[in-house]
Design a protein around this motif. Structure first.
Motif: not given
Length: 232
Positions: A54-67, A174-180, A184-192
């Protein structure tokens, strides 16, 4: 540790197989801890497995999922020959992102604490539970010490996604971007970009012979390509 929310995980096509795999793994580790002859009754592994799923299936996850869990478990199996204690590595795979909030920085520490609490409650020895927690903490920077065979296997298994084919890697990014998505785009690009540069700065991404031979070159190319796109 055990919580029983409405199931989101049960819809996953591998739910029953994962639960059975967990139960078999935990039972082995329980029996390895039990005194000769064993207690009359060991804790049932299934509730712990259901909680983790259930933890691995939480709705906030897009990459860190059951898959992702399925993939990391498969990679640890693929790398079993390099492990000192394959069952401990498998437990660490189950717990390594069991606690995950994209807006938090202490996910690995909280996952490690959960592992210690849950495993000792379930009848696994304190030494093994502590080792599982140590391995989970290694996934913060994926830089195990030379000779840390179990750490090398877990970190290689977790980073193997970096060596996917172009479509697989694009889906991962793409899944990592969805999780975050809240960033904002600029902050995500810098952090990633910073994360990707730190990966490229490691002496090597993969520590096992198999990982170096099969995944290192592809992963470096994928990371470099993503970095170029982020900085374009």
């Amino acid at each position: 540790m055990i919580r029983m929310p409405e199931s989101r995980a049960a819809a996953h096509p591998r739910y029953e197989a994962l639960l059975a795999e967990w139960c078999e793994l935990l039972r082995r580790c329980q029996e390895a801890t039990a005194p000769h002859g064993g207690p009359a009754e060991l804790p049932d592994p299934a509730p712990y497995g259901r909680d983790l799923l259930e933890r691995w299936a939480e709705p906030q996850r897009r990459y860190h999922t059951l898959d992702h869990l399925v993939t990391v478990l498969a990679r640890t199996t693929e790398l079993t020959v390099y492990a000192h204690d394959p069952d401990t590595v498998a437990l660490a795979a189950w717990f390594h992102d069991a606690v995950y909030r994209p807006d938090r920085s202490e996910n690995e520490e909280r996952s490690a604490a959960l592992a210690v609490r849950a495993l000792t409650e379930a009848g696994v020895g304190q030494d093994r539970a502590a080792e599982v927690a140590r391995l989970v903490r290694l996934t913060v920077d994926h830089d195990p010490a030379d000779g840390d065979a179990d750490g090398e296997v877990l970190c290689d298994a977790d980073l193997a996604v970096l060596a996917g084919d172009p479509a697989q890697y694009a889906a991962y990014a793409a899944a990592v971007r969805e999780e975050f998505a809240f960033v904002p785009d600029d902050a995500f690009r810098a952090g990633r970009s910073d994360i990707l540069r730190r990966l490229l700065d490691l002496p090597r991404l993969f520590r096992t012979d198999y990982g170096r031979d099969q995944w290192e070159g592809v992963a470096h190319r994928n990371i470099a390509t993503e970095l170029e796109l982020l900085e374009a």
